[in-house]
Scaffold this motif. Structure first.
Motif, PDB file in Angstrom:
ATOM      1  N   VAL A   1       0.847  -1.190   0.000  1.00 51.67           N
ATOM      2  CA  VAL A   1       0.000   0.000   0.000  1.00 51.67           C
ATOM      3  C   VAL A   1       0.882   1.240   0.000  1.00 51.67           C
ATOM      4  CG1 VAL A   1      -1.940  -1.102   1.177  1.00 51.67           C
ATOM      5  CG2 VAL A   1      -0.173   0.050   2.528  1.00 51.67           C
ATOM      6  N   ASN A   2       0.342   2.318  -0.528  1.00 52.59           N
ATOM      7  CA  ASN A   2       1.022   3.599  -0.443  1.00 52.59           C
ATOM      8  C   ASN A   2       1.101   4.012   1.030  1.00 52.59           C
ATOM      9  OD1 ASN A   2       0.693   6.779  -0.312  1.00 52.59           O
ATOM     10  ND2 ASN A   2       1.693   6.278  -2.262  1.00 52.59           N
ATOM     11  N   PRO A   3       2.210   4.619   1.459  1.00 51.77           N
ATOM     12  CA  PRO A   3       2.350   4.986   2.881  1.00 51.77           C
ATOM     13  C   PRO A   3       1.247   5.896   3.415  1.00 51.77           C
ATOM     14  CG  PRO A   3       4.475   5.099   1.783  1.00 51.77           C
ATOM     15  CD  PRO A   3       3.443   4.890   0.709  1.00 51.77           C
ATOM     16  N   GLN A   4       0.528   6.578   2.526  1.00 53.26           N
ATOM     17  CA  GLN A   4      -0.550   7.449   2.984  1.00 53.26           C
ATOM     18  C   GLN A   4      -1.773   6.674   3.463  1.00 53.26           C
ATOM     19  OE1 GLN A   4      -0.147  10.788   3.318  1.00 53.26           O
ATOM     20  NE2 GLN A   4       1.966  10.322   2.712  1.00 53.26           N
TER      21      GLN A   4
ATOM     22  N   THR B   1       1.295   3.315  -7.754  1.00 55.22           N
ATOM     23  CA  THR B   1       1.084   2.966  -6.342  1.00 55.22           C
ATOM     24  C   THR B   1       2.053   3.760  -5.478  1.00 55.22           C
ATOM     25  OG1 THR B   1       0.449   0.719  -7.006  1.00 55.22           O
ATOM     26  CG2 THR B   1       0.931   1.071  -4.675  1.00 55.22           C
ATOM     27  N   VAL B   2       3.297   3.876  -5.924  1.00 51.30           N
ATOM     28  CA  VAL B   2       4.287   4.684  -5.213  1.00 51.30           C
ATOM     29  C   VAL B   2       3.851   6.144  -5.177  1.00 51.30           C
ATOM     30  CG1 VAL B   2       6.659   5.558  -5.296  1.00 51.30           C
ATOM     31  CG2 VAL B   2       6.195   3.124  -5.744  1.00 51.30           C
ATOM     32  N   ALA B   3       3.310   6.635  -6.292  1.00 51.15           N
ATOM     33  CA  ALA B   3       2.890   8.034  -6.382  1.00 51.15           C
ATOM     34  C   ALA B   3       1.595   8.315  -5.630  1.00 51.15           C
ATOM     35  CB  ALA B   3       2.729   8.435  -7.845  1.00 51.15           C
ATOM     36  N   GLY B   4       0.835   7.268  -5.321  1.00 46.59           N
ATOM     37  CA  GLY B   4      -0.422   7.450  -4.612  1.00 46.59           C
ATOM     38  C   GLY B   4      -1.627   7.647  -5.514  1.00 46.59           C
TER      39      GLY B   4
ATOM     40  N   ARG C   1       9.029   3.365   0.047  1.00 44.43           N
ATOM     41  CA  ARG C   1       8.074   4.071  -0.814  1.00 44.43           C
ATOM     42  C   ARG C   1       6.695   3.418  -0.794  1.00 44.43           C
ATOM     43  NH1 ARG C   1      12.762   3.776  -4.286  1.00 44.43           N
ATOM     44  NH2 ARG C   1      13.905   5.738  -4.199  1.00 44.43           N
ATOM     45  N   VAL C   2       6.636   2.131  -0.436  1.00 45.90           N
ATOM     46  CA  VAL C   2       5.374   1.431  -0.224  1.00 45.90           C
ATOM     47  C   VAL C   2       5.522   0.583   1.036  1.00 45.90           C
ATOM     48  CG1 VAL C   2       4.646   1.343  -2.659  1.00 45.90           C
ATOM     49  CG2 VAL C   2       6.071  -0.495  -1.724  1.00 45.90           C
ATOM     50  N   ARG C   3       4.398   0.181   1.591  1.00 49.23           N
ATOM     51  CA  ARG C   3       4.400  -0.621   2.813  1.00 49.23           C
ATOM     52  C   ARG C   3       3.902  -2.032   2.492  1.00 49.23           C
ATOM     53  NH1 ARG C   3       0.828   2.245   5.737  1.00 49.23           N
ATOM     54  NH2 ARG C   3       2.500   3.705   6.274  1.00 49.23           N
TER      55      ARG C   3
END
Length: 323
Positions: free
Chosen positions: A130-133, A194-197, A217-219
């Protein structure tokens, strides 16, 4: 859903002929190893890594022949239409052998009846990222989030019918969650977004996702294999988070045209096993995120039937189509 894992697929006793029976067949000319995808991908790399040691043991060169198009169907059909003389092999995959028959109407061939199984070659697991956000530090928190807000998050894939699409749809069916699908022209742009959100979720192959995971950059939340991945020892399996039926791997298997002499199939299976046992081959497969696997032709045949049933159910229940 039925759990079809590497452990189950390879649990049956090997059905191998004696060495003297294997020696009764030897190729009279160089062999052709058809890869139904472009050069440079994991499937192509594995075929090229195997071709040299297999050729040495068969006493003939093994040339890799990339035949692309129609999600891999062009390459598979090329092998189906080839002479059944033991001189043509296919590096088939999860998609080309067990998913495409449910996606494409009127392919003109049936992998289960028009190809002869030789042996499994490799497998690679997927990782839920997942994206870190995304406000979820664990898989359990992620499941709680998507269940509380169905359809709010979206996931990227390499395209309709790709492994990064079908594996997520299996996950969704097992977990009973809703995540919107955004197909891309390949897994790389899906991972980039996915990295960019631009999308929040992906179930990418571990080899592709690992650099982004390591860079933060991702989790990573869960892996789809039967056991934890050595490169991600702290990331649980889907079974550990209560979704054992979501276990899935992308794999490759060596096939031949139906009607290929049993002696040829057995001999190629033997040299395939020998090649996969080489440490240099294992190391190279590890570099592309793959794990060497072996099986007898009979074991592979049973595995293909089970995988075809499994992915057919996913395609039907998730209503997956190709454009």
């Amino acid at each position: 859903m039925t759990r079809i894992t590497r452990r189950a697929a390879l649990a049956m006793p090997a059905l191998l002929l004696p060495a003297n029976a294997r020696a009764q067949w030897a190729p009279a000319r160089p062999l052709r190893f058809v890869v139904p995808f472009a050069a440079g991908g994991a499937t192509d790399i594995v075929a090229r890594v195997l071709s040299e040691p297999m050729g040495e043991r068969l006493g003939q060169a093994v040339a890799v022949d990339n035949r692309t198009g129609a999600g891999g169907n062009v390459g598979v059909e090329n092998v189906v239409r080839s002479a059944a003389d033991g001189l043509t092999m296919l590096m088939g995959t999860t998609g080309t052998l067990t998913i495409n028959p449910h996606l494409y109407a009127n392919m003109g061939f049936n992998p289960l009846t028009d190809l002869a199984p030789i042996g499994l070659a490799f497998a690679t697991d997927h990782v839920l990222i997942v994206n870190p956000q995304v406000q979820a530090q664990t898989a359990q928190e992620f499941l709680a989030l998507v269940r509380a807000q169905p359809g709010r998050l979206s996931y990227g894939s390499g395209g309709n019918g790709s492994s990064t699409h079908t594996v997520v749809e299996l996950f969704k069916l097992v977990a009973q969650v809703q995540i919107q699908h955004v197909p891309y022209r390949g897994s790389a742009p899906a991972l980039n977004d996915t990295v960019a959100g631009n999308v929040q979720v992906m179930l990418d192959q571990i080899a592709s996702a690992l650099p982004q995971i390591q860079a933060g950059r991702v989790r990573a939340l869960a892996v789809t294999g039967a056991r934890r991945h050595p490169a991600l020892p702290d990331v649980p399996t889907v079974a550990e988070i209560g979704l054992a039926a979501a276990e899935a791997s992308s794999w490759g298997a060596v096939m031949a045209p139906a009607g290929t002499p049993p002696a040829a199939i057995d001999r190629i299976n033997a040299v395939l096993r020998e090649a996969l046992a080489l440490q240099g081959v294992k190391d190279r497969l590890t570099q592309v995120g793959a794990e060497a696997l072996t099986s007898s032709p009979a074991e592979l045949g049973a595995f293909l039937r089970a995988e075809t049933e499994k992915w057919g159910r996913v395609v039907r229940e998730a209503r997956i189509t190709v454009n």
